[in-house]
Design a protein around this motif. Structure first.
Motif, PDB file in Angstrom:
ATOM      1  N   ALA A  35       0.954  -1.168  -0.009  1.00 18.19           N
ATOM      2  CA  ALA A  35       0.163  -0.164  -0.246  1.00 18.19           C
ATOM      3  C   ALA A  35       0.699   1.261   0.120  1.00 18.19           C
ATOM      4  O   ALA A  35       0.443   2.156   0.671  1.00 18.19           O
ATOM      5  CB  ALA A  35      -1.011  -0.025   1.163  1.00 18.19           C
ATOM      6  N   MET A  36       1.863   1.172  -0.695  1.00 31.29           N
ATOM      7  CA  MET A  36       2.696   2.403  -0.692  1.00 31.29           C
ATOM      8  C   MET A  36       2.518   3.006  -2.401  1.00 31.29           C
ATOM      9  O   MET A  36       2.620   2.128  -3.321  1.00 31.29           O
ATOM     10  CB  MET A  36       4.320   2.120  -0.628  1.00 31.29           C
ATOM     11  CG  MET A  36       4.315   1.524   1.032  1.00 31.29           C
ATOM     12  SD  MET A  36       4.188   2.606   2.034  1.00 31.29           S
ATOM     13  CE  MET A  36       5.791   3.663   2.056  1.00 31.29           C
ATOM     14  N   ALA A  37       2.709   4.143  -2.458  1.00 35.96           N
ATOM     15  CA  ALA A  37       2.578   4.954  -3.753  1.00 35.96           C
ATOM     16  C   ALA A  37       4.020   4.938  -4.482  1.00 35.96           C
ATOM     17  O   ALA A  37       4.920   4.749  -3.597  1.00 35.96           O
ATOM     18  CB  ALA A  37       1.964   6.263  -3.660  1.00 35.96           C
ATOM     19  N   ALA A  43       9.690   7.202   2.094  1.00 35.27           N
ATOM     20  CA  ALA A  43       9.150   6.219   3.167  1.00 35.27           C
ATOM     21  C   ALA A  43       9.833   4.769   3.246  1.00 35.27           C
ATOM     22  O   ALA A  43       9.958   4.416   4.180  1.00 35.27           O
ATOM     23  CB  ALA A  43       7.648   6.102   3.077  1.00 35.27           C
ATOM     24  N   VAL A  44       9.675   4.254   1.769  1.00 33.21           N
ATOM     25  CA  VAL A  44      10.127   2.794   1.828  1.00 33.21           C
ATOM     26  C   VAL A  44      11.681   2.865   2.431  1.00 33.21           C
ATOM     27  O   VAL A  44      11.870   1.898   3.030  1.00 33.21           O
ATOM     28  CB  VAL A  44      10.219   2.208   0.343  1.00 33.21           C
ATOM     29  CG1 VAL A  44      10.946   1.164   0.112  1.00 33.21           C
ATOM     30  CG2 VAL A  44       8.603   2.402  -0.180  1.00 33.21           C
ATOM     31  N   GLN A  45      12.359   3.562   2.088  1.00 39.74           N
ATOM     32  CA  GLN A  45      13.741   3.653   2.080  1.00 39.74           C
ATOM     33  C   GLN A  45      14.066   3.746   3.852  1.00 39.74           C
ATOM     34  O   GLN A  45      14.906   3.110   4.673  1.00 39.74           O
ATOM     35  CB  GLN A  45      14.790   4.907   1.667  1.00 39.74           C
ATOM     36  CG  GLN A  45      16.274   5.107   2.173  1.00 39.74           C
ATOM     37  CD  GLN A  45      16.818   6.074   1.556  1.00 39.74           C
ATOM     38  OE1 GLN A  45      16.140   6.917   0.999  1.00 39.74           O
ATOM     39  NE2 GLN A  45      18.218   6.124   1.379  1.00 39.74           N
ATOM     40  N   HIS A  56       5.771  -2.073   6.011  1.00 39.39           N
ATOM     41  CA  HIS A  56       4.443  -1.265   6.282  1.00 39.39           C
ATOM     42  C   HIS A  56       3.385  -2.146   5.951  1.00 39.39           C
ATOM     43  O   HIS A  56       3.076  -2.631   4.822  1.00 39.39           O
ATOM     44  CB  HIS A  56       4.540  -0.126   4.995  1.00 39.39           C
ATOM     45  CG  HIS A  56       3.115   0.712   5.273  1.00 39.39           C
ATOM     46  ND1 HIS A  56       2.416   0.641   4.170  1.00 39.39           N
ATOM     47  CD2 HIS A  56       2.883   1.580   6.178  1.00 39.39           C
ATOM     48  CE1 HIS A  56       1.380   1.562   4.625  1.00 39.39           C
ATOM     49  NE2 HIS A  56       1.679   2.027   5.601  1.00 39.39           N
ATOM     50  N   VAL A  57       2.141  -2.115   7.049  1.00 40.85           N
ATOM     51  CA  VAL A  57       0.882  -2.960   6.563  1.00 40.85           C
ATOM     52  C   VAL A  57      -0.090  -1.794   7.155  1.00 40.85           C
ATOM     53  O   VAL A  57      -0.219  -1.500   8.255  1.00 40.85           O
ATOM     54  CB  VAL A  57       0.723  -4.037   7.421  1.00 40.85           C
ATOM     55  CG1 VAL A  57      -0.314  -4.769   7.365  1.00 40.85           C
ATOM     56  CG2 VAL A  57       2.071  -5.083   7.277  1.00 40.85           C
ATOM     57  N   ASP A  58      -0.814  -1.553   5.996  1.00 40.11           N
ATOM     58  CA  ASP A  58      -1.731  -0.304   6.170  1.00 40.11           C
ATOM     59  C   ASP A  58      -2.735  -0.964   7.216  1.00 40.11           C
ATOM     60  O   ASP A  58      -3.624  -1.850   6.826  1.00 40.11           O
ATOM     61  CB  ASP A  58      -2.176   0.163   5.058  1.00 40.11           C
ATOM     62  CG  ASP A  58      -3.241   1.409   5.200  1.00 40.11           C
ATOM     63  OD1 ASP A  58      -4.234   1.480   5.816  1.00 40.11           O
ATOM     64  OD2 ASP A  58      -2.518   2.473   4.738  1.00 40.11           O
TER      65      ASP A  58
END
Length: 279
Positions: A35-37, A43-45, A56-58
Motif C-alpha cells: 500500500a505504498m505509492a 518512506a520505503v527507504q 508497512h501494513v496499512d
C-alpha cells in the motif's frame, strides 16, 4: 429486530463499520500489498533502515483477521528468519500510516468531543481513512484532507464520489505548509505518522514550526500519532532543534484508553494516540 436504543446504536455502528470495510476492499484492489505509492521512495527507504526488520501494513486496509488470512496463503508474514534456511524466526515490526477501523471508532467516539459544526483537517490524509471515519462517526461540518501525493488524492477523490461523501469531505492536493488560512481556522487537526517518513529532517522542522505558528485557535484540538514529544525526540537525532515551548502553546489532554478496550482491540495502538488542546 432492533428492540431498544442500545440495540439501534450497535446496529448503526456495525453498519458504519461495514461501509468502512467496503471502502477498504475497494482500495486494496487499487494498491499493491504494501500500500505504498510509487512516489513514496523516502518512506520505503526509511522503513528499511529501522533497527529491527519493519514492513508497512496499512491498518485501515488490513485488520488482524485479514493479515492472518494473507499469512495462511503465504502472501504476508509476521516473522523473519534469523538465520537463512533455519527455523529460528522473530516477529517482524509492523508500521502503519493509517488508523484502523477500531482506532477510528476510538478517535471519533471517545477521544474527540461532539464535532457538530466543526472543521476537521487531516494532515497527510493518504487513503482518506480519517475523512471517511469522521464522516460516518461524527457530525463534523467539514472534513478536509491535505495530501501531497497525487496518487492518493485520486484514490480519495474516487472514494468520496463513489460513497456520496462530497457534501462534507474535501481533499486538497498540497503541502500543508501552503495552507496557513485553513490551519488557522481549523477546530481539529489530525496528524498520524505524517512527517517522519515523508520529509527530510529540515522540512520536518519547518512543518512543525508552521503548525505551531498557525494552529493557534484557542480550544482547538490536535491529535497526533506518536506523541509530539516522541516525534520531536526522533527529529532531534537528525538536526539541532530547540523543543517548541509546548506549555505556552498546547496542553496534553489525558485519555482513558481502557474505556474502549475490546477483545479485538490492540491496546498498544490506542496508546499511540495523543490529544492536545490549544491554550
Amino acid at each position: 429486530m432492533v428492540e431498544n436504543i442500545d440495540d439501534l446504536d450497535d446496529f448503526l455502528v456495525d453498519n458504519q463499520s461495514i461501509i468502512l470495510q467496503s471502502i477498504a476492499e475497494d482500495l486494496r484492489a487499487c494498491l499493491p500489498l504494501e500500500a505504498m505509492a510509487p512516489s513514496e521512495t523516502m518512506a520505503v527507504q526509511k522503513t528499511s533502515q529501522k533497527s529491527l526488520p519493519t514492513v508497512h501494513v496499512d491498518a485501515f486496509l488490513y485488520d488482524e483477521e485479514t493479515v492472518d488470512s494473507l499469512c495462511e496463503v503465504g502472501k504476508m508474514s509476521r516473522n523473519y528468519c534469523l538465520d537463512c534456511a533455519s527455523h529460528r524466526t522473530a516477529p517482524l515490526e509492523f508500521i502503519s500510516h493509517s488508523f484502523s477501523i477500531l482506532e477510528l471508532q476510538f478517535l471519533f467516539q471517545t477521544v474527540l468531543p461532539d464535532l457538530t459544526g466543526k472543521q476537521v483537517i487531516d494532515v497527510g490524509s493518504r487513503l482518506g481513512a480519517v475523512l471517511y471515519g469522521g464522516y460516518l462517526y461524527s457530525a463534523a461540518a467539514q472534513l478536509v484532507g491535505i495530501e501531497i501525493s497525487s496518487e492518493f488524492v485520486k484514490l480519495q477523490t474516487m472514494t468520496v464520489e463513489k460513497y456520496g461523501f462530497s457534501d462534507r469531505i474535501q481533499v486538497i492536493h498540497a503541502d500543508i505548509r501552503s495552507q496557513a488560512a485553513l490551519v488557522q481556522n481549523a477546530d481539529v487537526l489530525i496528524m498520524n505518522n505524517v512527517f517522519e517518513y515523508f520529509m527530510e529532517p529540515s522540512d520536518q522542522m519547518q512543518a512543525w514550526q508552521f503548525i505551531s505558528h498557525n494552529f493557534r485557535k484557542k480550544g482547538a484540538l490536535l491529535v497526533t500519532v506518536p506523541s509530539i514529544q516522541e516525534a520531536h525526540a526522533v527529529l532531534q537525532e537528525n538536526v539541532s532543534l530547540e523543543m517548541l515551548p509546548l506549555c505556552q502553546w498546547i496542553e496534553e489532554v489525558p485519555l482513558d484508553y481502557t474505556v474502549y478496550i475490546k477483545n479485538d482491540t490492540d491496546a498498544d495502538s490506542l496508546k499511540q494516540i495523543h490529544l492536545y488542546r490549544v491554550l
